[in-house]
Motif scaffolding. Sequence first.
Motif, mmCIF file in Angstrom:
data_model
loop_
_atom_site.group_PDB
_atom_site.id
_atom_site.type_symbol
_atom_site.label_atom_id
_atom_site.label_comp_id
_atom_site.label_asym_id
_atom_site.label_seq_id
_atom_site.Cartn_x
_atom_site.Cartn_y
_atom_site.Cartn_z
ATOM 1 N N UNK A 31 0.841 -1.196 0.000
ATOM 2 C CA UNK A 31 0.000 0.000 0.000
ATOM 3 C C UNK A 31 0.880 1.252 0.000
ATOM 4 N N UNK A 32 0.702 2.075 -1.036
ATOM 5 C CA UNK A 32 1.539 3.279 -1.155
ATOM 6 C C UNK A 32 0.822 4.531 -0.656
ATOM 7 N N UNK A 48 -2.441 7.193 13.885
ATOM 8 C CA UNK A 48 -1.195 7.857 14.273
ATOM 9 C C UNK A 48 0.042 7.004 14.062
ATOM 10 N N UNK A 49 -0.115 5.805 13.625
ATOM 11 C CA UNK A 49 1.010 4.877 13.653
ATOM 12 C C UNK A 49 1.397 4.371 12.275
ATOM 13 N N UNK A 50 0.895 5.028 11.222
ATOM 14 C CA UNK A 50 1.045 4.443 9.898
ATOM 15 C C UNK A 50 2.151 5.122 9.091
ATOM 16 N N UNK A 51 2.840 4.331 8.281
ATOM 17 C CA UNK A 51 3.852 4.871 7.382
ATOM 18 C C UNK A 51 3.294 5.129 5.985
ATOM 19 N N UNK D 48 3.922 -4.202 7.982
ATOM 20 C CA UNK D 48 4.936 -3.427 7.257
ATOM 21 C C UNK D 48 4.719 -1.928 7.315
ATOM 22 N N UNK D 49 3.656 -1.499 7.938
ATOM 23 C CA UNK D 49 3.273 -0.099 7.795
ATOM 24 C C UNK D 49 3.272 0.648 9.122
ATOM 25 N N UNK D 50 3.899 0.075 10.143
ATOM 26 C CA UNK D 50 3.736 0.640 11.478
ATOM 27 C C UNK D 50 4.957 1.434 11.930
ATOM 28 N N UNK D 51 4.672 2.478 12.683
ATOM 29 C CA UNK D 51 5.759 3.262 13.270
ATOM 30 C C UNK D 51 6.053 2.836 14.707
#
Lengths: 353, 353, 353, 353
Positions: A31-32, A48-51, D48-51
């Motif tokens: 997912x981009x 709040x925790x997503x890249x 894969x997407x977590x901070x």
Amino acid sequence: MDQPIGIAVVGAGYWGPNLVRNAQATPGLKLRYLCDLDVERARRVLGDYSTVRVSGSLDDVLADPAVDAVAIATPAATHLPVAMAALRAGKHVLVEKPLAAGYTEGLELVREAESRGLTLMLDHTFVYTPTVRHLRELVRGGEIGTVQYLDSVRVNLGLVQPDVDVLWDLAPHDLSIFDAILPDGVRVVRVSAHGSDPIGAGRACIGHLTLELSDGVLAHVHVNWLSPTKIRTMIVGGSRRTVVWDDLNVVQRVSVHDRGADVIEGDEARTQAIISYRRGDTVAPALPEREALRGVMAEFAASITEKRPPLTDGWSGLRVLAILEAASASLAAGGEFVTVRDVRPAEWEEAVA
Amino acid sequence: MDQPIGIAVVGAGYWGPNLVRNAQATPGLKLRYLCDLDVERARRVLGDYSTVRVSGSLDDVLADPAVDAVAIATPAATHLPVAMAALRAGKHVLVEKPLAAGYTEGLELVREAESRGLTLMLDHTFVYTPTVRHLRELVRGGEIGTVQYLDSVRVNLGLVQPDVDVLWDLAPHDLSIFDAILPDGVRVVRVSAHGSDPIGAGRACIGHLTLELSDGVLAHVHVNWLSPTKIRTMIVGGSRRTVVWDDLNVVQRVSVHDRGADVIEGDEARTQAIISYRRGDTVAPALPEREALRGVMAEFAASITEKRPPLTDGWSGLRVLAILEAASASLAAGGEFVTVRDVRPAEWEEAVA
Amino acid sequence: MDQPIGIAVVGAGYWGPNLVRNAQATPGLKLRYLCDLDVERARRVLGDYSTVRVSGSLDDVLADPAVDAVAIATPAATHLPVAMAALRAGKHVLVEKPLAAGYTEGLELVREAESRGLTLMLDHTFVYTPTVRHLRELVRGGEIGTVQYLDSVRVNLGLVQPDVDVLWDLAPHDLSIFDAILPDGVRVVRVSAHGSDPIGAGRACIGHLTLELSDGVLAHVHVNWLSPTKIRTMIVGGSRRTVVWDDLNVVQRVSVHDRGADVIEGDEARTQAIISYRRGDTVAPALPEREALRGVMAEFAASITEKRPPLTDGWSGLRVLAILEAASASLAAGGEFVTVRDVRPAEWEEAVA
Amino acid sequence: MDQPIGIAVVGAGYWGPNLVRNAQATPGLKLRYLCDLDVERARRVLGDYSTVRVSGSLDDVLADPAVDAVAIATPAATHLPVAMAALRAGKHVLVEKPLAAGYTEGLELVREAESRGLTLMLDHTFVYTPTVRHLRELVRGGEIGTVQYLDSVRVNLGLVQPDVDVLWDLAPHDLSIFDAILPDGVRVVRVSAHGSDPIGAGRACIGHLTLELSDGVLAHVHVNWLSPTKIRTMIVGGSRRTVVWDDLNVVQRVSVHDRGADVIEGDEARTQAIISYRRGDTVAPALPEREALRGVMAEFAASITEKRPPLTDGWSGLRVLAILEAASASLAAGGEFVTVRDVRPAEWEEAVA
């Protein structure tokens, strides 16, 4: 190792968050972006925790070469421009039902995708439930014999949609399920629709569809936004077995009944048919509990990778659209039967020409 | 003390034994005869321990002055001659549904009974269940508000009848229930019927009726002889409450839901209705378990004694017949709406003239 | 042609009318009398149309040579004198559960009947339901494998009995069902009983029985007079299949599940068992709907005619009594396990001696 | 604005991912770490997407001043060391049930938390369902009258745990629910436990608990890992109303019945109680659908912020542990009643001293 397929979700409203969650959990997808005009809403969806990146610009997202595919969860009226832009940017497309606001628009998308060799897939979510997958096997594998009738009820206290009536809101589920389980998809000759708006909402809140399939089978769909209780039942009557799917019976959703009535042929002179009754056992197949949308994403990824049409391709979306359009025409005409467009891929037309 | 009402049951087939049993158990009735052309069958019904007389001759039975009333459970095609003979012999008549094979025949019976001051009552059995009696109170007492829609499903693996289709076999139950609970009876303007005979039985085995009531309300009835599972559900949608009757839920047949959607009037310029949703509690009223046919017999006896029309009088039978006839016409015409006769007692016609 | 068996029903209270009705409908039986000290009550039960004789004198009835058998539906405390008088008069006896007020009294009846070569049968009605007959086949035929556990729940708002607690009132049903389905009958080594009387009725209104069967299997019975909802569920856990009987699910009372956990033997050193889980299909066998008491009467007639013990003979009644007596002792002792008498026919004792 | 509470989740096994998800979604909490000895497993949970940071070292996590609180989802045997380390590092603690492997260990944690003024909260998840919250109001608000009995059934095909029997695995749910709804918590005087291991798993797979509450009320809990069908029913019998909670009935989980039996006091001489029966309506309250664990996290955050004990504080965890320990002792002693420790906060003991 293969590169993962870069994907962007467009639309952070009701359904978008589910696409985001499942896109992230699907192997082979990366997912981009989450893209929404309302950037704040998109941020809230990601938390709040997503890249994952947020974007308010579809153009920017489509310009990014790391994006191979987009999943569209915007209002139906916007499907044509959003999906068309994506296809023209060379992206594979997964789109919420219905495919587009009308048949002609939908056909444009299908043709565009075909001409570019891109995947165009419908998120007909129910088709990817373990239940419908099993139904499909039962019907296509011949276990229930010839389909004799279909009956689907989908009623509950639902949101009265601002832009579409209950037929366009709910019946795509039933029609796409019919499409998935019937051997040739849902081939409807004529449809009759009745509707009712008892609360004065400005559009039908209760609807009944009677579908005459190309093999003469009659199917009926009852959808209702106003029922205080939820009923989700589908009956697939067959010459050998009849399947009853009660989606609210969580311990036994599907029952395959060896019960029914058969006509035993008498001699020519008999005017009365001789009927025999089967009253055999019922089998409830063991089915896994699995989130359907996970299967949608997996099929989207697989169809891209394997360069093959997905199970719920654009044509299935068109078949559903063709029925809905005819249903609206019937509704306007007081319930009289309206002929449904014959939806066939171009190759088929050429082949028979 | 009053003399009991002498009664004869005519017809010892499927339903006759139930009439016999309940006639015997009803205070105020005295069962004199069980009458059937097949005297042996009648004897078997009564069994080895009965003092009730058997007769193969309707004439003999009607000639007996000890017989004040007859209950008729013969095939529909014979209702006219049997009931007419009884009325002409001065007997009160209770007749199985439907009242007669057609509207005109039924009207003859109603006129004959009225002119002679005799009770003509329909055995609309369901109307006498504790459930329908309660529904009637809820609807007529205003507790559910204005009726907004009606939906009835009556499906199971049933006997394919040799003489009538599934609409004539099963829908009289639903229609007579509508008739009992609606404040003015079931006043239908137009009916559309779809049917299907997927097993080749020679008549519709699955039927759908869409009824447009005189106040614009839409009602729908789904009847089906071929379903492997039994479903008997009726939804009465109201502006204040909605009632769901699930007859197979033996521990909670009736649920009164304070759930629904209402349109809140916006200003004129608004094109979008503002919808509010009620999501209140559900009440399941305590209802007794009582055999409906016992109530039928009690009402028959009471209407004779009190010289008043019974709850399910001949006119209610005519209203049901009028709808069935129009439904058959619609079925033959491919589902188009067919106007239903306006059924009104003569006094009413005179009053408004 | 054989003479029919002349039968008298003794007791016109709650259950007597059912015996009367079914005795009349059973081929091979001829109902001669309904006997009750309250002659008026007996007359009311028979109604105005019956040729059956009423009597207030048990002696007179037993003196009539046309009476070959009696069916006793009087309070449990009177079973010993009434049944003993009948046996001594040479009559076959069908008696309501429990066989007698206590084990010793019951044994007297069994011995008397055996010494006279007369049928002594228990009206363990549930044993004659299509469901229990099928369960019996499933268990005895080996289809479910070895029985691993039994669990029975029988709760609803019931009449608080004036003379017995809930264990004596309801548990005989569960125990007689266990007795019918287990290959050797219900052989219980020890029983622990807990009870509760939360409303101050003077006797247990809620009861729990834990039964240790002779093969180590644990069975549990929960009976309750105070529950607002009816629950009637029995689980028969087997090594190959597990059967769930939900008597309130009228469309699917019995489900045979291929679901369960099995221990796969690891090597000796392993302290942890390796468990595998079966998650296969469920089969709901097609079962007829038939009145159980009709089967009771038919078995009574057949056992007399064929001079063989009935399915629910006196010994089955004694096994149930032995458990109930031990349960009462356990209840009095605060739930500690109490040993249950070993109930065996005399021949068996002689054979092993 | 207040600083959010920094939280670390310890344990990335079965339950940890749910804590991670809900911690992230709860306003007022800021998830800092997911900590697990198996760092790879923790990474997979986050995706894969977590901070969120991953750590394999509890010491490191506890040393971070940004961590104010920890949520522990490790095996029960490790609760003492992990929670103690957290408390000693000055962190608030949320711990999975059971509080600890035994009562004494649990008491150490409670005392440590109290002496340090830190929150120690049990994740008794069910207590935070809309259903139990409503039950709590019904019972504590007096609407059902005096509680007369409790009955809880929790059976399904469950995982046979390697370290605990079915009582320790499942009964904490039932006991913590009792604790939440009863006005003084679940005060048990004595407990009797029966268990069965029919598959040879090495520990009880079926268990029955009979609890004698301090006010004489009897409660029963049936837990079972081997049932092919899921049953989750709780009955709370009251002097005015009885509540039935059927968790599998998704359209009507809770029913409040005005049905029951009452003893009407007769004069002294009467030995027979006079019973009257209420057979009133049933009300199904409208309840929201909300994830319980969201409520757990919100309560944890609120109790820290407001410096007050949480709804499911350490003492509630101790009450459950005390019952489980006594149940194990009873099981070992063949079901005899075993006295349960009286669990009271120190202040209470001082107050009454």
